[in-house]
Design a protein around this motif. Structure first.
Motif, short mmCIF file in Angstrom:
data_model
loop_
_atom_site.label_atom_id
_atom_site.label_comp_id
_atom_site.label_asym_id
_atom_site.label_seq_id
_atom_site.Cartn_x
_atom_site.Cartn_y
_atom_site.Cartn_z
N GLY A 627 0.80 -1.22 0.00
CA GLY A 627 0.00 0.00 0.00
C GLY A 627 0.83 1.26 0.00
N ALA A 628 2.16 1.12 0.00
CA ALA A 628 3.02 2.32 -0.01
C ALA A 628 2.90 3.06 -1.34
CB ALA A 628 4.47 1.92 0.24
N ALA A 629 2.68 2.30 -2.41
CA ALA A 629 2.49 2.92 -3.73
C ALA A 629 1.16 2.44 -4.30
CB ALA A 629 3.64 2.55 -4.66
N LYS A 630 0.61 3.24 -5.20
CA LYS A 630 -0.71 2.89 -5.76
C LYS A 630 -0.67 3.04 -7.28
CE LYS A 630 -4.35 5.59 -5.08
NZ LYS A 630 -5.40 6.34 -4.41
N LEU A 631 -1.15 1.99 -7.97
CA LEU A 631 -1.21 2.05 -9.43
C LEU A 631 -2.66 1.93 -9.85
CD1 LEU A 631 0.26 2.03 -12.19
CD2 LEU A 631 0.37 -0.45 -12.00
N GLU A 632 -3.18 2.97 -10.51
CA GLU A 632 -4.56 2.94 -11.01
C GLU A 632 -4.52 2.91 -12.52
OE1 GLU A 632 -6.95 6.09 -8.51
OE2 GLU A 632 -4.80 6.57 -8.52
N GLY A 633 -5.52 2.23 -13.11
CA GLY A 633 -5.57 2.16 -14.58
C GLY A 633 -4.82 0.94 -15.09
N SER A 634 -4.28 1.04 -16.28
CA SER A 634 -3.71 -0.10 -16.98
C SER A 634 -2.24 -0.32 -16.64
CB SER A 634 -3.85 0.13 -18.49
OG SER A 634 -2.91 -0.65 -19.18
N PRO A 635 -1.88 -1.46 -16.00
CA PRO A 635 -0.47 -1.75 -15.76
C PRO A 635 0.30 -1.82 -17.08
CG PRO A 635 -1.86 -3.28 -14.52
CD PRO A 635 -2.76 -2.52 -15.46
N GLN A 636 -0.40 -2.23 -18.14
CA GLN A 636 0.23 -2.33 -19.46
C GLN A 636 0.80 -0.98 -19.92
OE1 GLN A 636 0.42 -5.25 -20.98
NE2 GLN A 636 1.50 -4.46 -22.78
N ALA A 637 0.14 0.09 -19.54
CA ALA A 637 0.59 1.42 -19.96
C ALA A 637 1.95 1.75 -19.36
CB ALA A 637 -0.45 2.46 -19.55
N LEU A 638 2.11 1.40 -18.09
CA LEU A 638 3.38 1.66 -17.43
C LEU A 638 4.48 0.77 -18.01
CD1 LEU A 638 3.72 3.82 -15.35
CD2 LEU A 638 3.50 2.11 -13.55
N LEU A 639 4.08 -0.46 -18.33
CA LEU A 639 5.03 -1.38 -18.96
C LEU A 639 5.55 -0.81 -20.28
CD1 LEU A 639 6.40 -4.15 -19.21
CD2 LEU A 639 4.29 -5.04 -20.20
N LYS A 640 4.63 -0.25 -21.06
CA LYS A 640 5.03 0.34 -22.35
C LYS A 640 6.06 1.43 -22.15
CE LYS A 640 1.02 -0.19 -25.36
NZ LYS A 640 -0.09 0.56 -25.98
N LEU A 641 5.84 2.28 -21.17
CA LEU A 641 6.78 3.38 -20.93
C LEU A 641 8.18 2.82 -20.72
CD1 LEU A 641 7.19 6.47 -20.43
CD2 LEU A 641 6.94 5.96 -18.01
N GLY A 642 8.26 1.77 -19.89
CA GLY A 642 9.57 1.15 -19.65
C GLY A 642 10.17 0.59 -20.92
N GLN A 643 9.34 -0.06 -21.72
CA GLN A 643 9.84 -0.69 -22.95
C GLN A 643 10.32 0.34 -23.97
OE1 GLN A 643 6.34 -2.93 -23.92
NE2 GLN A 643 7.13 -4.83 -23.03
N TRP A 644 9.76 1.50 -23.95
CA TRP A 644 10.11 2.52 -24.96
C TRP A 644 11.37 3.31 -24.60
CZ3 TRP A 644 4.57 4.97 -25.77
CH2 TRP A 644 3.74 4.00 -26.38
N MET A 645 11.88 3.08 -23.39
CA MET A 645 13.05 3.87 -22.96
C MET A 645 14.34 3.24 -23.47
SD MET A 645 12.27 6.57 -21.33
CE MET A 645 10.61 6.99 -21.86
N ASP A 646 15.26 4.09 -23.91
CA ASP A 646 16.53 3.67 -24.46
C ASP A 646 17.63 4.12 -23.50
OD1 ASP A 646 18.48 2.80 -26.23
OD2 ASP A 646 18.47 4.66 -27.38
#
Ligand SMILES: [Zn+2]
Length: 657
Positions: A627-646
């Protein structure tokens, strides 16, 4: 799914953001290590031309010596070496045939280490790091000016002062400017809690924090890689390798800290009395650093010139890369200093040794000013007559009255590099010649030049002839085309040997380090990254959320994000910062506002958890589960951000492709 998501976020981890760890000390690189007759002749000419009989600097650098630390090695708490006072003992010999005699002299002066009394209220510890630390005796405690680059070296310096001068508490810390070698050691001197409780004042020029955390962030990885060349970080310390860093012996490799200031100085003439010590400040933004100030002690006729007047010509553009500085503003700051503080009997600085006597102080300030003013005005004069940067650099020479002063010599910045910097300041890199409007990348240029010159064998033959004639720069230019074209081993070896000779000839420490590091990498390859993850994270800890998002923006790989869009919101729960991020058209745009429209995902976390997850490769799931952090919405969206980083490459090739 969540594990994959968080692994993806880990991929954002910064590489090479900050922190340069100690190079493993290896033997000198293989290959012929004999200075040629041409190189020896250059050294002989330096010995004949320069006034080595002028020993004032040695007198000033030795004056007031009290003692040095008994144990030469300064380490981290876990025993990792941070600084070795004995590393530069080799400079005690009179000379070396692999070092320009003028640079050797500078190395000898800067290798002096210990506690030195400057006046009855001021002491300095010098030679414990790249910079100096200054101790001013107040009524109750120490006012410390500049804190070295590492907590460990700062702590060792304070211990030395307390041991010999009597233990006193640190009541105030002053940062003269926003470069790490002047604030990085603060946590080795004071407790953050004492600063927060108001027991210790921390004083800095206005704009300090923004400059300190922001100056080198976006281009940090490229600057750090290039800094390895400028400071000779991969080189062993010795006559075959690192001799000096121009403004100090070398870089310490400990833990850096950044304690934000509690009071800022934003105007020339501002006066503070701290612990009974009266100080008048000269605010000099945009000189050697974006935020910088000089300090005058009017009751004692002593001035601290920060890094604005050094025992060397400084950099208008640092070879590691930085935003170009303004030589005109720098010179004007020195004119003002001369007017305001010209009555001073003693001058101290953030690097190097003091100068004693009013005539010495005035001469030093005036001739420093004249060197920067001459550089600026004459570069512009020649520019306005149509010369380009290379032509100006080849022609410009200081007048004899300035050229002969040891403190105007090019140990750190050189007239050659600095005149190109002034050109760049006004004109940019383009010289207006249509042929140079769109130069090809080095591999393409190399292949075409090699073909035009008759092939690799012919290029090597021409380069050998140039080498044998002592024309090492020309040999290097020929061979660089060949190495870029096909990486031929014989060409690399001859190029390395050309760089050796150029390094041994060079008066600037920066040039020597650059040539010798290039030679080493031609022979041995680049080596493993030396980044220190703890320092990397420390460098990010004080950045505003918007600056962290700037870092993500310059890491977005547009091919991976091609044709896709993403909207994200980030909320830092403890610092009340928020960012709305939108990715489209291969561009990450961020605004530090509440998301004005629905987003694909919102991550709410503490600042530390956010930094750990996004930049530290630390897993987020336990934080979400607890409960220290909270993720709302699509986990896939956050995954994409990571994948797009170089990720940046902290060990990108420089002398090869
Ligand atoms: Zn410095």
């Amino acid at each position: 799914m969540k594990d994959r998501l968080l692994a993806g976020i880990g991929a954002l981890a910064l590489a090479g953001c900050a922190g340069l760890a100690e190079a493993p000390v290896t033997g000198v690189a293989a290959g012929a290590k004999t200075p040629s007759a041409f190189t020896r002749a250059i050294h002989d000419a330096v010995r004949a031309e320069r006034n080595f009989a002028d020993t004032r600097d040695f007198d000033f650098a030795a004056r007031g010596f009290i003692a040095t630390r008994k144990e030469p090695m300064i380490t981290t708490a876990s025993g990792q070496p941070v600084w070795n006072l004995a590393a530069f003992d080799f400079l005690q010999q009179a000379t070396s045939e692999t070092v320009n005699p003028s640079l050797w002299r500078q190395g000898q002066l800067m290798a002096k280490h210990g506690l030195f009394q400057v006046s009855d209220r001021i002491w300095q510890v010098r030679g414990f790091d790249l910079a100096n630390i200054t101790f001013v005796k107040g009524d109750q405690g120490w006012i410390v000016i500049d804190t070295l680059g590492s907590n460990e070296t700062a702590k060792a310096a304070l211990e030395l002062a307390n041991q010999h001068l009597g233990a006193r508490p640190v009541v105030a810390v002053i940062y003269t400017h926003s470069h790490t070698d002047h604030f990085g050691g603060t946590a080795g001197l004071v407790e953050l809690a004492d600063v927060r409780a108001g027991k210790v004042q921390v004083i800095a020029p206005e704009g300090f924090l923004e400059a300190a955390v922001g100056e080198n962030v976006i281009a940090g990885p490229a600057m750090q890689r290039r800094a390895m060349y400028q400071f000779g970080i991969p080189l062993p310390k010795g006559a075959d390798g690192l001799v000096n860093a121009g403004i100090g012996p070398g870089l310490s490799t400990g833990t850096s800290s950044l304690i934000p200031p509690t009071r800022e100085i934003g105007a020339t003439g501002e006066t503070l009395t701290i612990d009974g010590v009266k100080m008048v400040f000269q605010f000099t933004p945009g000189t050697e650093a974006p935020a910088e100030m000089n300090i005058h002690f009017p009751d004692w006729k002593i001035v601290d010139m920060a890094e604005n007047a050094n025992a060397t010509q400084h950099n208008i553009l640092t070879p590691r890369g930085a935003v170009v500085r303004d030589a005109k503003v720098w010179a004007e700051g020195l004119t003002e200093a001369l007017r305001l503080f010209g009555d001073s009997e003693i001058l101290i600085a953030s690097h190097g040794w003091p100068r004693f006597g009013n005539a010495e102080v005035r001469d030093y300030l005036g001739k420093h000013r004249d060197a920067y003013a001459y550089l600026h005005d004459q570069t512009v004069r020649l520019m306005n007559k149509g010369l380009n940067g290379d032509e100006i650099a080849a022609r410009l020479k200081l007048p004899p009255e300035l050229d002969r002063e040891w403190y105007d010599r090019p140990y750190y910045g050189s007239l050659s590099f600095n005149s190109r910097a002034v050109y760049q300041f006004y004109m940019g890199w383009y010289d207006a010649n249509p042929s140079n409007l769109a130069p090809m990348p080095p591999v393409d240029t190399g292949r075409r030049y090699v073909a035009a010159m008759g092939g690799a064998a012919r290029v090597k033959q021409m380069a050998r002839e140039a080498f044998d004639a002592g024309e090492y720069s020309w040999a290097a230019e020929l061979l660089n085309h060949l190495v870029m074209a096909d990486g031929d081993a014989e060409a690399k070896d001859l190029l390395a040997r050309s760089y050796d000779q150029l390094g041994w000839q060079a008066e600037p420490s920066t040039w020597r380090n650059i040539y010798l590091t290039g030679a080493k990498e031609l022979r041995e390859g680049v080596g493993a990254p030396r980044a220190n993850p703890a320092s990397q994270m420390a460098a990010l800890a004080n950045l505003p959320l918007g600056s962290l998002m700037d870092l993500l923006a310059v890491r977005l790989d547009p091919e991976k994000a091609a044709g896709q869009t993403l909207k994200l919101a980030f909320v830092l729960s403890d610092s009340d910062e928020r960012s709305y991020v939108s990715i489209a058209n291969g561009v990450l745009v961020h605004e530090e506002i509440l998301a004005p429209e629905p987003v694909d995902a919102t991550l709410t976390a503490s600042r530390a958890d956010f930094l750990g997850a996004v930049f530290g490769g630390q897993p987020l799931p336990p934080k979400i589960t607890s409960g220290a952090a909270k993720l709302e919405g699509s986990p896939q969206a956050l995954l994409k951000l990571g994948q797009w980083m170089d990720a940046p490459n902290p060990v990108f090739p420089i002398v090869t492709r």
